[in-house]
Design a protein around this motif. Sequence first.
Motif, PDB file in Angstrom:
ATOM      1  N   THR A 149     -19.299  14.353  48.571  1.00  0.00           N
ATOM      2  CA  THR A 149     -17.696  15.807  48.071  1.00  0.00           C
ATOM      3  C   THR A 149     -17.034  15.355  48.781  1.00  0.00           C
ATOM      4  OG1 THR A 149     -19.751  17.062  47.606  1.00  0.00           O
ATOM      5  CG2 THR A 149     -17.995  17.905  47.919  1.00  0.00           C
ATOM      6  N   ASP A 191     -11.870  16.677  48.004  1.00  0.00           N
ATOM      7  CA  ASP A 191     -10.922  17.001  47.216  1.00  0.00           C
ATOM      8  C   ASP A 191     -10.186  15.968  46.768  1.00  0.00           C
ATOM      9  OD1 ASP A 191      -9.194  18.446  45.258  1.00  0.00           O
ATOM     10  OD2 ASP A 191      -8.313  19.602  47.126  1.00  0.00           O
ATOM     11  N   ASP A 244     -14.815  17.613  44.639  1.00  0.00           N
ATOM     12  CA  ASP A 244     -15.154  17.147  44.238  1.00  0.00           C
ATOM     13  C   ASP A 244     -16.404  16.685  44.861  1.00  0.00           C
ATOM     14  OD1 ASP A 244     -12.600  17.645  42.172  1.00  0.00           O
ATOM     15  OD2 ASP A 244     -12.066  16.240  43.641  1.00  0.00           O
ATOM     16  N   ARG A 270     -14.953  15.255  38.557  1.00  0.00           N
ATOM     17  CA  ARG A 270     -13.415  15.967  38.808  1.00  0.00           C
ATOM     18  C   ARG A 270     -14.466  17.366  38.775  1.00  0.00           C
ATOM     19  NH1 ARG A 270      -9.186  14.921  35.112  1.00  0.00           N
ATOM     20  NH2 ARG A 270     -10.378  17.141  33.872  1.00  0.00           N
ATOM     21  N   ASN A 271     -14.534  18.552  39.802  1.00  0.00           N
ATOM     22  CA  ASN A 271     -14.453  19.993  39.274  1.00  0.00           C
ATOM     23  C   ASN A 271     -13.182  20.321  38.633  1.00  0.00           C
ATOM     24  OD1 ASN A 271     -14.714  22.640  39.969  1.00  0.00           O
ATOM     25  ND2 ASN A 271     -15.513  22.071  42.016  1.00  0.00           N
ATOM     26  N   PHE A 278     -17.702  20.418  35.475  1.00  0.00           N
ATOM     27  CA  PHE A 278     -17.016  19.497  36.062  1.00  0.00           C
ATOM     28  C   PHE A 278     -16.397  17.981  34.333  1.00  0.00           C
ATOM     29  CE2 PHE A 278     -19.681  20.307  38.977  1.00  0.00           C
ATOM     30  CZ  PHE A 278     -18.821  20.518  40.062  1.00  0.00           C
TER      31      PHE A 278
END
Length: 582
Positions: free
Chosen positions: A103, A105, A113, A127-128, A134
Amino acid sequence: MQRLLALTIASIALIVTSQSEAQAPFTEEAASRGISFFLYTGTLGAGRGMALNDFDNDGDLDFVMTGHVAGDITVYENTGLGTFIERPGLGLPPGATLNGLSTADYDADGDLDLYISNYTGANILARNDGNLAFSNVTTQAQVGDTGHSTGTTWGDYDGDGWLDLYVANYDVLLVETNHLYRNNGDGTFEDVTATLGLFDSSPTLQPVFFDYDRDGDVDLYVGNDKGASLDFQSKLWRNDGGVFSDVSNSSGAGVIADSMGVGHGDPNRDGYLDLCITNTPPGGDNLLLINQQDGTFADASASYGIQYCLVGWAAEFFDFDNDSFEDLLVLDGSSGIPTQLFRGSVTTPWLEIGSTVGLVTYQSSYCATPGDIDGDGDLDVFMSSTGWPLELQINNEGQNRNSIQVRLDSSTFNRRAVGAIVEIEAGGITQTRGMYACGSYKNSLPYALHFGLDAVTEVDSITVHWPGGAVSEHGPFAANQTVVLDDSSAVIPEPVYIRGDANSDGSYDIADAVLTLSHLFLAEPVVCHRALDANEDEALDVADAVYSLGALFGLGAPVGSPHPACGSAPSALPCTAFPGCP
């Protein structure tokens, strides 16, 4: 309505629990807290990945898991009370061999993400998009590694603020290599494995970015399997300002073992991060490599009493009872071998108390992730076993003592300051934790550093060593809260060193000239590269050793005086403060 119903049920359950008699230190409560998950066996049954983190930015820990018997990725939202609601997955096909999770960013948009490793297909970057939704952006990002991928890790190796990705591949035929993907900062990545000379085609199960020498950048440890049977060596790559040197042999960390999991922590509380390498016969017992603060490690497995295993996998350091000592959880992949929990202490050997505290799993267990899922100030644990329901072990012991959690907020693209080192001082004791993007085996740890305080009610100070070397100091703080710290007050320190003092012992002698030559020709590790620059020409070469020898024997000008401007030195010659330096 579904969320409201879950909150109501959770509230009733918590009230009933509070009225009940004293509980065991750990109680298994997955089903009662909304987790219904049966782990798929399938190809590569050696565990499936899990991630425990705040994916919707609401302040509590959500949970994501690969390997469900029905396939896809399973996403659980935390209600805020330590219970969970299952959310839609990523829409992946049933039976996919997805087996690892990390995990980060990666796009610096503020949410976390997912990178999902796939043993028999392309890996996936999800991608979050917010609200636990996602999107598959693998193709755009160019990180669809197609090797037999296992564990992965993230870290800003080149100091540009963007998080880079290292992917491990497991292939005993040596036709696949691991890969380092540099984050370009525009949503894409570049494979820089060849450029940096990081080829490793050994069967790797878990890599870890961590700052072992405390010079402000993340180094890379690669845990390789099949050491006993095929002579594969685990690797330690020292980061020298964005380029890597193989110091596996000179550091003592390049063990020949069946390396399965790679745990990191500071069990002896000396401020330097140590490694626990799980193992399996005929490779031998589990290994505890204690950082000697001089670039080397020493095996202390026997003295700590943690060496026994049959097929060791995850190894997580965490302070389960909040007594201020990190404990060690070790899972075993052999059915019938219980989970082991070693209670941390100033005295050794450590006592194994797994069954005593209620961690009595006898299944083939692989992955584990600790985190405070119910917000009561102690660390609970998710544990997975192949072909068995997922376990959520709720901690009922740590809440009897005080603790504090630290989150970091960086102004760089590395929003959660992955790679930072945090020290707290409380009750005359200093504790150290690293903010890293992965756990010991196919898992991702919360971006919240947890410190047990025992009976201490106030933290005197918190010092953050931010990625890149800046330092900030904060405090005091009352116990039993989560503190969020930013880098607005961080400054670059200016440690001093003695020019020519290659071994950083506070004096200058013949041993320093010898070490300078060993560093140049044998990659012998040093703490302060700038100190080796005896002739002050902004470069490290044989001329420095010659100059040092001439100064020692009266054949040339003396080596310069202690130099206070290390903090502003060129990045090619980095330096950190060290004990004993004037």
